[in-house]
Design a protein around this motif. Sequence first.
Motif, mmCIF file in Angstrom:
data_model
loop_
_atom_site.group_PDB
_atom_site.id
_atom_site.type_symbol
_atom_site.label_atom_id
_atom_site.label_comp_id
_atom_site.label_asym_id
_atom_site.label_seq_id
_atom_site.Cartn_x
_atom_site.Cartn_y
_atom_site.Cartn_z
ATOM 1 N N ALA A 187 -17.221 -17.046 -5.289
ATOM 2 C CA ALA A 187 -16.623 -17.997 -6.233
ATOM 3 C C ALA A 187 -17.635 -19.060 -6.650
ATOM 4 O O ALA A 187 -17.704 -19.449 -7.836
ATOM 5 N N LEU A 188 -18.442 -19.532 -5.711
ATOM 6 C CA LEU A 188 -19.447 -20.548 -6.030
ATOM 7 C C LEU A 188 -20.590 -19.964 -6.861
ATOM 8 O O LEU A 188 -21.154 -20.653 -7.724
ATOM 9 N N GLU A 190 -20.178 -17.678 -9.095
ATOM 10 C CA GLU A 190 -19.622 -17.642 -10.451
ATOM 11 C C GLU A 190 -19.610 -19.042 -11.059
ATOM 12 O O GLU A 190 -19.953 -19.238 -12.238
ATOM 13 N N LYS A 191 -19.247 -20.029 -10.242
ATOM 14 C CA LYS A 191 -19.186 -21.403 -10.734
ATOM 15 C C LYS A 191 -20.562 -21.880 -11.209
ATOM 16 O O LYS A 191 -20.673 -22.527 -12.263
ATOM 17 N N TRP A 192 -21.603 -21.572 -10.431
ATOM 18 C CA TRP A 192 -22.948 -22.052 -10.739
ATOM 19 C C TRP A 192 -23.788 -21.018 -11.495
ATOM 20 O O TRP A 192 -24.992 -21.198 -11.663
ATOM 21 N N HIS A 193 -23.134 -19.961 -11.933
ATOM 22 C CA HIS A 193 -23.781 -18.937 -12.771
ATOM 23 C C HIS A 193 -25.008 -18.307 -12.100
ATOM 24 O O HIS A 193 -26.067 -18.149 -12.706
ATOM 25 N N GLU A 240 -21.333 -27.190 -0.757
ATOM 26 C CA GLU A 240 -19.898 -26.915 -0.930
ATOM 27 C C GLU A 240 -19.382 -25.984 0.163
ATOM 28 O O GLU A 240 -18.249 -26.148 0.646
#
Length: 464
Positions: A187-188, A190-193, A240
């Motif tokens: 998920a992280l 994806e969040k930070w590309h 995170e």
Amino acid sequence: MMQQKKFTGKVYLKKGQTIHVKIKRLGINGEGIGYYKKKIIFIPGALPKEFVKAKITESNRNYAKAKLLEIVEKSSQRVNPADHYDVGGIELEHLNYDAQLDFKRDVILQALEKFKPRGYEKIELRKTIGMDDPYHYRNKAAFQVRMTKTGKLIAGLYKPESHHLVDLPTFETQRKLTLEIIRKTLALMEKWHVCAYDERTNKGTVKTLVVREAFATKEAQLVFVTNERFIAHASEIAAELRNEFPQLVSVMQNYNPGKTSLVYGDETTRIFGRDYIIEKLGDVSFKLSARAFFQMNPIQTKKMYDEVKQALNLKQGEILVDAYCGVGTIGLYCGKEAGLVLGMDVISEAIADAKENAAMSGIKNVVYEEGDAKEIFAKWEKAGQKFDALVVDPPRTGLDDETIEVILRNKPKKFVYVSCNPSTLARNLVSLVSKYDVSYIQPIDMFPQTARTEAVVKLDLRPE
């Protein structure tokens, strides 16, 4: 007059052909084995005494492989599996656990009957030591990371004999924490590309996520195995993750560029926290760096090492050689009574960890050297180093001929062989029984729900 072709008795099966087969037994990889007009058929997922419908997927001169389509007559030993993924590592999940333990003992028996080491018929082959709960035991997950056509990141294992990645949000043999860390990391990313690796183009960043959890200390480590040296926003992702998982004390990066079947490359750097986590077995502590080998099932590992310790029965002052020592686990756990423990391994990080593990536990009677077993043995032999006891825990390829020759020349009185491959064990015994008797073989189920089995073998030196 036309001459008729003589029937050769050979059966020709076409790919895609549907057949009905009675399953006779399980093969060494846990697949069902049956015979169609005397041709051997391998059918994953089928169990002995079942009558099944299957479709031929591969046809060869002497055997065929098939996909299970329907169970016409079901085995009484069949159970509903906890997982329904088509991946390795759960190939026996449909077989009840008592039957799994019987199978793992039988695999060793089959190997002995195939290679026929002298006196194999009289070897005491004990019942397999199993688990009370044969799930949630894997302390380590190494999941490949890829992006789907829809742009979603997934992590998991490949389908057998393919490069089709199966996403594994759950996996019942795996520890819960390892899976939770992997899902949050995706998920992280994806969040930070952060890009996943693409095998077709040989581009992208993250190839594999490896998470290991220590049972005793509850500490966890995450390793990004990457195709590129730079991970975008690595520090933000680590921060995170740490906020959500206080158990995560180590975040590392291993650089492993290009197409390769190896999980790890040679270069490992720290992103956050420590370089290691700490695990304990009994009163011995073990420092585990990213690439250090440690058994994936600590519960069964302690049982196995207790068996090794009992088989060695070390006395005060005796010298023990711990070959293929890894991070020092067996020698440190079993060698406290020894006068000296000599360990060897080819991985430099493992030797460094072994030395620190000994220091952490206050164990001073140990000496470790980096190098190949046969080379270190030869070095010690040349220096006149004698030893009373030997424990070997070789890789699946078993002992090489040179190492066996050194063992037979030195003839340690006490000798324990820890095996993770019944076939190479039986093959090695053919040579070893020239001077040793096999006292017993104790199978241990280190990997429930799989076809893999391990064993502790006690060998006794015959009087000359």
